[in-house]
Every structure is written in structure tokens, then in C-alpha cells.
Motif scaffolding. Sequence first.
Motif, PDB file in Angstrom:
ATOM      1  N   UNK A   1       0.810  -1.224   0.000  1.00 52.92           N
ATOM      2  CA  UNK A   1       0.000   0.000   0.000  1.00 52.92           C
ATOM      3  C   UNK A   1       0.845   1.277   0.000  1.00 52.92           C
ATOM      4  N   UNK A   2       1.986   1.237   0.699  1.00 47.81           N
ATOM      5  CA  UNK A   2       2.685   2.507   0.940  1.00 47.81           C
ATOM      6  C   UNK A   2       4.042   2.637   0.264  1.00 47.81           C
ATOM      7  N   UNK A   3       4.608   1.554  -0.236  1.00 50.10           N
ATOM      8  CA  UNK A   3       5.976   1.626  -0.763  1.00 50.10           C
ATOM      9  C   UNK A   3       6.091   1.134  -2.203  1.00 50.10           C
ATOM     10  N   UNK A   4       5.262   0.137  -2.569  1.00 54.88           N
ATOM     11  CA  UNK A   4       5.451  -0.546  -3.857  1.00 54.88           C
ATOM     12  C   UNK A   4       5.305   0.397  -5.046  1.00 54.88           C
ATOM     13  N   UNK A   5       4.497   1.442  -4.905  1.00 57.09           N
ATOM     14  CA  UNK A   5       4.301   2.349  -6.056  1.00 57.09           C
ATOM     15  C   UNK A   5       5.613   3.019  -6.459  1.00 57.09           C
ATOM     16  N   UNK A   6       6.543   3.160  -5.524  1.00 57.74           N
ATOM     17  CA  UNK A   6       7.827   3.777  -5.871  1.00 57.74           C
ATOM     18  C   UNK A   6       8.978   2.769  -5.922  1.00 57.74           C
ATOM     19  N   UNK A   7       8.917   1.744  -5.064  1.00 56.41           N
ATOM     20  CA  UNK A   7      10.045   0.800  -5.013  1.00 56.41           C
ATOM     21  C   UNK A   7       9.745  -0.511  -5.745  1.00 56.41           C
ATOM     22  N   UNK A   8       8.534  -0.652  -6.277  1.00 53.39           N
ATOM     23  CA  UNK A   8       8.184  -1.862  -7.027  1.00 53.39           C
ATOM     24  C   UNK A   8       7.755  -2.998  -6.119  1.00 53.39           C
ATOM     25  N   UNK A   9       6.803  -3.810  -6.601  1.00 52.96           N
ATOM     26  CA  UNK A   9       6.283  -4.953  -5.816  1.00 52.96           C
ATOM     27  C   UNK A   9       7.414  -5.883  -5.381  1.00 52.96           C
ATOM     28  N   UNK A  10       8.409  -6.082  -6.286  1.00 53.86           N
ATOM     29  CA  UNK A  10       9.472  -7.046  -5.985  1.00 53.86           C
ATOM     30  C   UNK A  10      10.711  -6.356  -5.429  1.00 53.86           C
ATOM     31  N   UNK A  11      10.607  -5.054  -5.131  1.00 54.00           N
ATOM     32  CA  UNK A  11      11.742  -4.325  -4.570  1.00 54.00           C
ATOM     33  C   UNK A  11      12.813  -3.992  -5.606  1.00 54.00           C
ATOM     34  N   UNK A  12      12.455  -4.138  -6.894  1.00 57.42           N
ATOM     35  CA  UNK A  12      13.453  -3.896  -7.948  1.00 57.42           C
ATOM     36  C   UNK A  12      13.538  -2.415  -8.314  1.00 57.42           C
ATOM     37  N   UNK A  13      12.738  -1.563  -7.660  1.00 59.29           N
ATOM     38  CA  UNK A  13      12.743  -0.130  -7.958  1.00 59.29           C
ATOM     39  C   UNK A  13      11.803   0.200  -9.100  1.00 59.29           C
ATOM     40  N   UNK A  14      11.411   1.487  -9.193  1.00 60.63           N
ATOM     41  CA  UNK A  14      10.568   1.936 -10.308  1.00 60.63           C
ATOM     42  C   UNK A  14      11.064   3.295 -10.749  1.00 60.63           C
TER      43      UNK A  14
ATOM     44  N   UNK B   1      15.889   0.675  -6.198  1.00 59.64           N
ATOM     45  CA  UNK B   1      15.700  -0.718  -5.790  1.00 59.64           C
ATOM     46  C   UNK B   1      16.056  -0.874  -4.311  1.00 59.64           C
ATOM     47  N   UNK B   2      15.285  -1.687  -3.626  1.00 62.79           N
ATOM     48  CA  UNK B   2      15.632  -2.032  -2.242  1.00 62.79           C
ATOM     49  C   UNK B   2      16.421  -3.340  -2.241  1.00 62.79           C
ATOM     50  N   UNK B   3      16.074  -4.216  -3.196  1.00 64.26           N
ATOM     51  CA  UNK B   3      16.822  -5.469  -3.328  1.00 64.26           C
ATOM     52  C   UNK B   3      18.246  -5.116  -3.749  1.00 64.26           C
ATOM     53  N   UNK B   4      19.231  -5.591  -3.001  1.00 61.64           N
ATOM     54  CA  UNK B   4      20.626  -5.334  -3.348  1.00 61.64           C
ATOM     55  C   UNK B   4      21.130  -3.980  -2.864  1.00 61.64           C
ATOM     56  N   UNK B   5      20.332  -3.235  -2.091  1.00 54.92           N
ATOM     57  CA  UNK B   5      20.803  -1.937  -1.587  1.00 54.92           C
ATOM     58  C   UNK B   5      21.864  -2.155  -0.515  1.00 54.92           C
ATOM     59  N   UNK B   6      23.048  -1.571  -0.722  1.00 59.63           N
ATOM     60  CA  UNK B   6      24.108  -1.805   0.269  1.00 59.63           C
ATOM     61  C   UNK B   6      23.836  -0.985   1.530  1.00 59.63           C
ATOM     62  N   UNK B   7      23.129   0.134   1.381  1.00 55.95           N
ATOM     63  CA  UNK B   7      22.791   0.940   2.568  1.00 55.95           C
ATOM     64  C   UNK B   7      21.910   0.128   3.521  1.00 55.95           C
ATOM     65  N   UNK B   8      20.927  -0.563   2.955  1.00 61.02           N
ATOM     66  CA  UNK B   8      19.987  -1.356   3.752  1.00 61.02           C
ATOM     67  C   UNK B   8      20.704  -2.495   4.485  1.00 61.02           C
ATOM     68  N   UNK B   9      21.747  -3.014   3.865  1.00 61.56           N
ATOM     69  CA  UNK B   9      22.494  -4.116   4.481  1.00 61.56           C
ATOM     70  C   UNK B   9      23.225  -3.664   5.741  1.00 61.56           C
ATOM     71  N   UNK B  10      23.692  -2.394   5.733  1.00 57.67           N
ATOM     72  CA  UNK B  10      24.583  -1.993   6.824  1.00 57.67           C
ATOM     73  C   UNK B  10      24.061  -0.906   7.747  1.00 57.67           C
ATOM     74  N   UNK B  11      22.899  -0.324   7.477  1.00 58.28           N
ATOM     75  CA  UNK B  11      22.470   0.830   8.291  1.00 58.28           C
ATOM     76  C   UNK B  11      22.071   0.389   9.699  1.00 58.28           C
ATOM     77  N   UNK B  12      22.248   1.276  10.714  1.00 51.98           N
ATOM     78  CA  UNK B  12      21.710   0.964  12.042  1.00 51.98           C
ATOM     79  C   UNK B  12      20.199   0.757  11.916  1.00 51.98           C
ATOM     80  N   UNK B  13      19.619  -0.210  12.626  1.00 48.24           N
ATOM     81  CA  UNK B  13      18.222  -0.592  12.390  1.00 48.24           C
ATOM     82  C   UNK B  13      17.222   0.559  12.464  1.00 48.24           C
TER      83      UNK B  13
END
Length: 194
Positions: free
Chosen positions: A68-81, A87-99
Motif C-alpha cells: 500500500x505505501x511503498x510498492x508504487x515507488x520501489x516496485x512490488x518485488x523491490x526492484x525499484x521503479x 531498488x531495495x533489493x541489493x541496496x548496500x545501505x539497507x544491508x549496513x544501516x543501524x536498524x
Amino acid sequence: MPGVIHRLTLILLGRSPGRMSAWHSSGPRYYSLAAALVILSFSTGEMPVPRQIEVRQTMERGSRVYRQACAMCHGETGAGRLPFGPALAGSSWLLGCPPEHLPAIILDGVCGPIPGSSAPYPVMPALRTWLQDQQVADVSTYVFRRWAHRSDSLLPKVSALLRQRTPARAVPWRIEELNKSLPRRTPQPAFQPF
Ligand code: HEC
């Protein structure tokens, strides 16, 4: 009647074999009664929900919020739009950021550059008035597990604390600013149980 159903279930399940034989003779009725009580005690919240079930429920809720809130910009599969969101899939920031940085950017938005992200993107808008703390926590846990293989479970209280700490920020976060304001080892005890 807190604990009553739970106690009754334990009494039924814990009967000694000798005493149980009387129940046995009443056949499947005993077992269905015990099973019904176990289910009832779960549904009334008298028994703690096992961790795996809790995680599955969080993931289901998080996936709904994501669609509902993210897929319109980041894509259903997280591949980005393109051009809306990376893309969120493969984002190195997401892998290492403080939670807690993920709920922070969901609440107040983010303005790049984001380390590891190549293309320039527009600013991510603040979603704080749109999402409740439970939704922010669920979608953060979902995004970490689905695309960064991280098991950080974000709690609604983290989102609530972030809201209080940064009331009505007028501008989206920049990553350097986030690193300074919410460093990896935040001293407040409330931020530590990740
Ligand atoms: C209106 C579009 C939009 C929506 C809705 C949106 N985002 Fe974003 N998001 C962006 C943009 C654009 C960026 C990149 C900002 C930049 O680089 O300046 C971004 C960046 C991010 C990043 C960092 C990506 C990276 O490169 O590492 C994460 C994580 C993220 N968003 C998660 C979410 C989540 C979770 C939601 C839903 C709760 C969401 N976003 C909703 C547009 C959006």
C-alpha cells in the motif's frame, strides 16, 4: 478471567496417565476439548504466541503495508521503479544501516545521495502522518528480512520514540545527518534492544 482458560488447559493436558484413562474412555471428545482450549487460550492472548508465528504475522502485516505505501515507488518485488524510487533489493545501505535509520526515513523521508545508490532520485516523502507506529515497525521488519536478510525486528515503540524525538521535521533526512543524530550505538537505553 485472566489465565483461567490457560490453567484449565494445563490441568486437562497434565493429567496423570492413571487419571487420564477415565478421560481416554470418553475417546476423541477429550482430545477435541483439550485442542479447543489450547486454541481458545491463544486467541484470548493468555498463552504467549511462539516466536515463529509472531514473525510470520509481522511479515504478513508488513507485506500489506509495503504494497500500500511503498510498492508504487520501489516496485512490488523491490526492484525499484524509475523514476520514482530506487531498488531495495541489493541496496548496500539497507544491508549496513543501524536498524532505527529505516523507520526514521519512513517517518520523515530521505534526500540522497544514499551511499551505494548510483542514479539520482527525487526525494522520498515523509509518511509519518499516513502510517501508524505498528505499520512503520512491521514494514521495517519486512523490508530488512526480505531484501537485506537481516533479522532485526523493529518494535512500534521505536517508531513512537522517533516521532517524539523529531517532532514535525520540515525536511527529509540526509544520510550524514542521520549518522550524526542516531549514531550506531545510541546511548538511550530505549534504542538498545535490537
Ligand atoms: C513517492 C515515492 C516513495 C514512496 C511512497 C516510498 N519511497 Fe522509499 N525512496 C523513494 C526515493 C525517491 C528514494 C531515494 C531518495 C534519494 O536518493 O534521494 C527512497 C529511498 C528509500 C530507501 C533507501 C534506498 C537505498 O538506496 O538504499 C529505503 C530503504 C526506502 N526508500 C524504503 C521505503 C519504504 C519501506 C517505503 C514504504 C513505507 C517507502 N520507501 C516509500 C521514494 C519513495
